[in-house]
Write a protein that holds these residues in place. Structure first.
Motif, PDB file in Angstrom:
ATOM      1  N   ASN A  51       0.278 -15.107 -10.083  1.00 24.11           N
ATOM      2  CA  ASN A  51       1.733 -15.178 -10.059  1.00 24.11           C
ATOM      3  C   ASN A  51       2.362 -13.915  -9.472  1.00 24.11           C
ATOM      4  OD1 ASN A  51       1.866 -17.747 -11.284  1.00 24.11           O
ATOM      5  ND2 ASN A  51       1.590 -16.813 -13.322  1.00 24.11           N
ATOM      6  N   LEU A  52       1.518 -13.009  -8.980  1.00 22.58           N
ATOM      7  CA  LEU A  52       2.035 -11.756  -8.417  1.00 22.58           C
ATOM      8  C   LEU A  52       2.758 -12.019  -7.103  1.00 22.58           C
ATOM      9  CD1 LEU A  52      -1.041  -9.410  -9.031  1.00 22.58           C
ATOM     10  CD2 LEU A  52       1.038  -9.599 -10.403  1.00 22.58           C
ATOM     11  N   ASP A  53       3.828 -11.276  -6.870  1.00 18.07           N
ATOM     12  CA  ASP A  53       4.580 -11.375  -5.621  1.00 18.07           C
ATOM     13  C   ASP A  53       3.766 -10.717  -4.513  1.00 18.07           C
ATOM     14  OD1 ASP A  53       6.282 -11.138  -3.469  1.00 18.07           O
ATOM     15  OD2 ASP A  53       7.992 -10.389  -4.624  1.00 18.07           O
ATOM     16  N   PRO A  54       3.309 -11.480  -3.493  1.00 19.43           N
ATOM     17  CA  PRO A  54       2.461 -10.904  -2.442  1.00 19.43           C
ATOM     18  C   PRO A  54       3.123  -9.759  -1.686  1.00 19.43           C
ATOM     19  CG  PRO A  54       2.416 -13.302  -2.361  1.00 19.43           C
ATOM     20  CD  PRO A  54       3.503 -12.926  -3.313  1.00 19.43           C
ATOM     21  N   ARG A  55       4.436  -9.879  -1.407  1.00 17.27           N
ATOM     22  CA  ARG A  55       5.112  -8.829  -0.658  1.00 17.27           C
ATOM     23  C   ARG A  55       5.223  -7.551  -1.487  1.00 17.27           C
ATOM     24  NH1 ARG A  55      10.465 -10.977   2.223  1.00 17.27           N
ATOM     25  NH2 ARG A  55      10.311  -8.855   3.038  1.00 17.27           N
ATOM     26  N   ALA A  56       5.529  -7.702  -2.768  1.00 23.67           N
ATOM     27  CA  ALA A  56       5.615  -6.537  -3.645  1.00 23.67           C
ATOM     28  C   ALA A  56       4.240  -5.887  -3.801  1.00 23.67           C
ATOM     29  CB  ALA A  56       6.189  -6.935  -5.000  1.00 23.67           C
ATOM     30  N   LEU A  57       3.205  -6.724  -3.896  1.00 21.91           N
ATOM     31  CA  LEU A  57       1.845  -6.203  -4.020  1.00 21.91           C
ATOM     32  C   LEU A  57       1.456  -5.426  -2.764  1.00 21.91           C
ATOM     33  CD1 LEU A  57      -0.833  -5.976  -5.512  1.00 21.91           C
ATOM     34  CD2 LEU A  57      -1.485  -8.201  -4.551  1.00 21.91           C
ATOM     35  N   ARG A  58       1.810  -5.979  -1.585  1.00 17.20           N
ATOM     36  CA  ARG A  58       1.510  -5.285  -0.329  1.00 17.20           C
ATOM     37  C   ARG A  58       2.207  -3.917  -0.288  1.00 17.20           C
ATOM     38  NH1 ARG A  58       0.149  -6.693   5.025  1.00 17.20           N
ATOM     39  NH2 ARG A  58       0.044  -8.886   4.447  1.00 17.20           N
ATOM     40  N   SER A  59       3.463  -3.873  -0.727  1.00 11.54           N
ATOM     41  CA  SER A  59       4.198  -2.603  -0.736  1.00 11.54           C
ATOM     42  C   SER A  59       3.553  -1.595  -1.672  1.00 11.54           C
ATOM     43  CB  SER A  59       5.656  -2.842  -1.143  1.00 11.54           C
ATOM     44  OG  SER A  59       6.321  -3.645  -0.195  1.00 11.54           O
ATOM     45  N   ALA A  60       3.137  -2.074  -2.842  1.00  9.57           N
ATOM     46  CA  ALA A  60       2.498  -1.175  -3.810  1.00  9.57           C
ATOM     47  C   ALA A  60       1.171  -0.651  -3.266  1.00  9.57           C
ATOM     48  CB  ALA A  60       2.286  -1.898  -5.133  1.00  9.57           C
ATOM     49  N   LEU A  61       0.378  -1.536  -2.661  1.00 11.62           N
ATOM     50  CA  LEU A  61      -0.895  -1.108  -2.082  1.00 11.62           C
ATOM     51  C   LEU A  61      -0.673  -0.145  -0.928  1.00 11.62           C
ATOM     52  CD1 LEU A  61      -2.792  -4.537  -2.100  1.00 11.62           C
ATOM     53  CD2 LEU A  61      -3.270  -2.550  -3.549  1.00 11.62           C
ATOM     54  N   GLY A  62       0.453  -0.311  -0.223  1.00 18.91           N
ATOM     55  CA  GLY A  62       0.749   0.552   0.919  1.00 18.91           C
ATOM     56  C   GLY A  62       1.013   1.990   0.549  1.00 18.91           C
ATOM     57  N   THR A  63       1.292   2.268  -0.732  1.00 21.14           N
ATOM     58  CA  THR A  63       1.506   3.652  -1.145  1.00 21.14           C
ATOM     59  C   THR A  63       0.199   4.443  -1.150  1.00 21.14           C
ATOM     60  OG1 THR A  63       1.232   3.147  -3.500  1.00 21.14           O
ATOM     61  CG2 THR A  63       3.465   2.970  -2.585  1.00 21.14           C
ATOM     62  N   PHE A  64      -0.925   3.736  -1.092  1.00 22.32           N
ATOM     63  CA  PHE A  64      -2.222   4.407  -1.030  1.00 22.32           C
ATOM     64  C   PHE A  64      -2.472   4.815   0.415  1.00 22.32           C
ATOM     65  CE2 PHE A  64      -6.951   4.200  -0.629  1.00 22.32           C
ATOM     66  CZ  PHE A  64      -7.233   5.274  -1.448  1.00 22.32           C
ATOM     67  N   THR A  65      -2.522   6.113   0.677  1.00 28.06           N
ATOM     68  CA  THR A  65      -2.693   6.626   2.034  1.00 28.06           C
ATOM     69  C   THR A  65      -4.135   6.428   2.489  1.00 28.06           C
ATOM     70  OG1 THR A  65      -0.995   8.286   1.638  1.00 28.06           O
ATOM     71  CG2 THR A  65      -2.452   8.648   3.508  1.00 28.06           C
ATOM     72  N   THR A  66      -4.281   5.876   3.688  1.00 26.06           N
ATOM     73  CA  THR A  66      -5.616   5.622   4.230  1.00 26.06           C
ATOM     74  C   THR A  66      -5.741   6.213   5.624  1.00 26.06           C
ATOM     75  OG1 THR A  66      -5.041   3.528   5.318  1.00 26.06           O
ATOM     76  CG2 THR A  66      -5.690   3.421   2.999  1.00 26.06           C
ATOM     77  N   GLY A  67      -6.972   6.338   6.078  1.00 26.99           N
ATOM     78  CA  GLY A  67      -7.207   6.667   7.470  1.00 26.99           C
ATOM     79  C   GLY A  67      -7.015   5.430   8.327  1.00 26.99           C
ATOM     80  N   VAL A  68      -7.036   5.617   9.629  1.00 23.39           N
ATOM     81  CA  VAL A  68      -6.907   4.509  10.575  1.00 23.39           C
ATOM     82  C   VAL A  68      -8.186   4.445  11.395  1.00 23.39           C
ATOM     83  CG1 VAL A  68      -5.544   3.485  12.429  1.00 23.39           C
ATOM     84  CG2 VAL A  68      -4.421   4.897  10.695  1.00 23.39           C
ATOM     85  N   THR A  69      -8.798   3.283  11.466  1.00 29.30           N
ATOM     86  CA  THR A  69     -10.052   3.138  12.183  1.00 29.30           C
ATOM     87  C   THR A  69      -9.971   2.017  13.213  1.00 29.30           C
ATOM     88  OG1 THR A  69     -11.062   1.493  10.705  1.00 29.30           O
ATOM     89  CG2 THR A  69     -11.297   3.811  10.089  1.00 29.30           C
ATOM     90  N   ILE A  70     -10.855   2.086  14.179  1.00 30.67           N
ATOM     91  CA  ILE A  70     -11.104   0.980  15.100  1.00 30.67           C
ATOM     92  C   ILE A  70     -12.562   0.559  14.911  1.00 30.67           C
ATOM     93  CG2 ILE A  70     -11.404   0.332  17.528  1.00 30.67           C
ATOM     94  CD1 ILE A  70      -8.977   2.030  18.193  1.00 30.67           C
ATOM     95  N   ILE A  71     -12.763  -0.725  14.677  1.00 27.99           N
ATOM     96  CA  ILE A  71     -14.108  -1.283  14.513  1.00 27.99           C
ATOM     97  C   ILE A  71     -14.466  -2.004  15.815  1.00 27.99           C
ATOM     98  CG2 ILE A  71     -15.633  -2.593  13.011  1.00 27.99           C
ATOM     99  CD1 ILE A  71     -14.034  -0.518  11.484  1.00 27.99           C
TER     100      ILE A  71
END
Length: 321
Positions: A5-25
């Motif tokens: 029942n989680l809001d996908p857009r809100a979940l994406r925003s929350a996950l986006g606060t986690f800083t990650t590197g950027v890669t090319i595979i």
């Protein structure tokens, strides 16, 4: 699997606060065609054995290629490779066009100028909801001193290393009292500026010039030709005011000449500016050596934001170039 029942857009925003590197595979299709995509789902799994992972949406067009591939490479992008990240994130274009590749241990494409690279063999592919999780054994790797490009809250970012000395939030956000503190932004900006300008004085002293003369020469080296009012419009933020006396001194030093009340640099003036620019670059190079290219670049971006925010409406110094 139960429905969330989680809001996908809100979940994406929350996950986006986690800083990650950027890669090319990257990998190659069975017909030899190079395939690549941008991903920020890369992570380490194990050192012994050396394993890494990344994930790919099941809806991605490249799923059949990667699930069939025996080898793939992970490229941790440097801060100068944002355009490359955008290229490999887009659809419907030849992503490898004009791209010079290095020779690797396998046939998978190996891109240069990255912060780090990992050449991998597919070890496992796991189901991960709407994604596939690829776990690879690291066959070879390399890394450089190039600062990495990172992604945070839906946009690119740069990293800045925190000082080893403990700095707490309460230290920075301490209640104001009746005296200046070393964490006051104006003090920090001012002290850094004056300490850097002190080194510039060595170059100015060769011509018997002061700070106001330096500003006049710098503006003329960019704008080419201005009258006194135009010069002062560009340097009003400094608190200095150029007078006719300053310009006469520059004329006497054969660094500028005047025509129809407009000043421009002489050949000697251009040479003097080149010396000042060389000195400024030498100071910057020393800073890069001391605190790192990534931190200097991050500082420049923050200062540009600060300048835009506090701009009182100055004319664009670089317009019309």
């Amino acid at each position: 699997m139960t429905q969330s029942n989680l809001d996908p857009r809100a979940l994406r925003s929350a996950l986006g606060t986690f800083t990650t590197g950027v890669t090319i595979i990257t990998t190659r299709a069975q017909d030899g065609t190079p395939v690549g995509l941008t991903a920020n789902s890369f992570n380490s799994v194990s050192l012994e054995p050396p394993l890494v992972l990344w994930s790919l949406a099941k809806s991605a067009l490249s799923v059949p290629v990667f699930t069939a591939a025996e080898h793939w490479n992970v490229h941790v992008l440097s801060m100068d490779q944002q355009e490359l990240s955008n290229r490999f994130a887009a659809k419907g274009e030849d992503k490898f066009q004009g791209l010079m590749l290095d020779e690797g241990k396998t046939s998978a494409p190996l891109i240069g100028q990255c912060s780090a690279r990992f050449q991998c063999r597919t070890a496992f592919v796991h189901d991960g909801g709407d994604h596939l999780i690829f776990i690879g054994e690291v066959l070879d790797f390399d890394h450089s001193e190039l600062p990495p490009l990172v992604f945070q809250s839906g946009q690119y970012a740069l990293t800045a290393r925190k000082p080893r000395e403990a700095v707490t939030l309460s230290d920075i956000q301490a209640p104001l009292d009746c005296c200046y503190t070393e964490d006051l932004l104006g003090y920090l900006l001012g002290r850094a500026h004056f300490q850097m300008m002190q080194k510039m004085q060595q170059e100015l002293a060769k011509f018997g010039l002061g700070t106001a003369h330096f500003f006049a020469l710098s503006v003329l080296s960019i704008q080419g030709k201005l009258d006194l009012a135009g010069l002062n419009a560009h340097i009003s933020y400094t608190g200095h005011v150029l007078e006719h006396e300053h310009m006469q001194q520059l004329e006497q030093a054969a660094l500028v000449n005047i025509e129809d009340e407009h000043y421009q640099l002489t050949q000697e003036g251009h040479q003097a500016c080149l010396g000042q620019i060389a000195q400024a670059k030498a100071i910057e190079d020393d800073l890069v050596d001391e605190i790192g290219r990534g931190d200097v670049t991050a500082l420049k971006l923050l200062l540009k934001r600060l300048i835009r925010q506090t701009d009182p409406g100055l004319p664009d110094l670089w317009s019309g170039r």
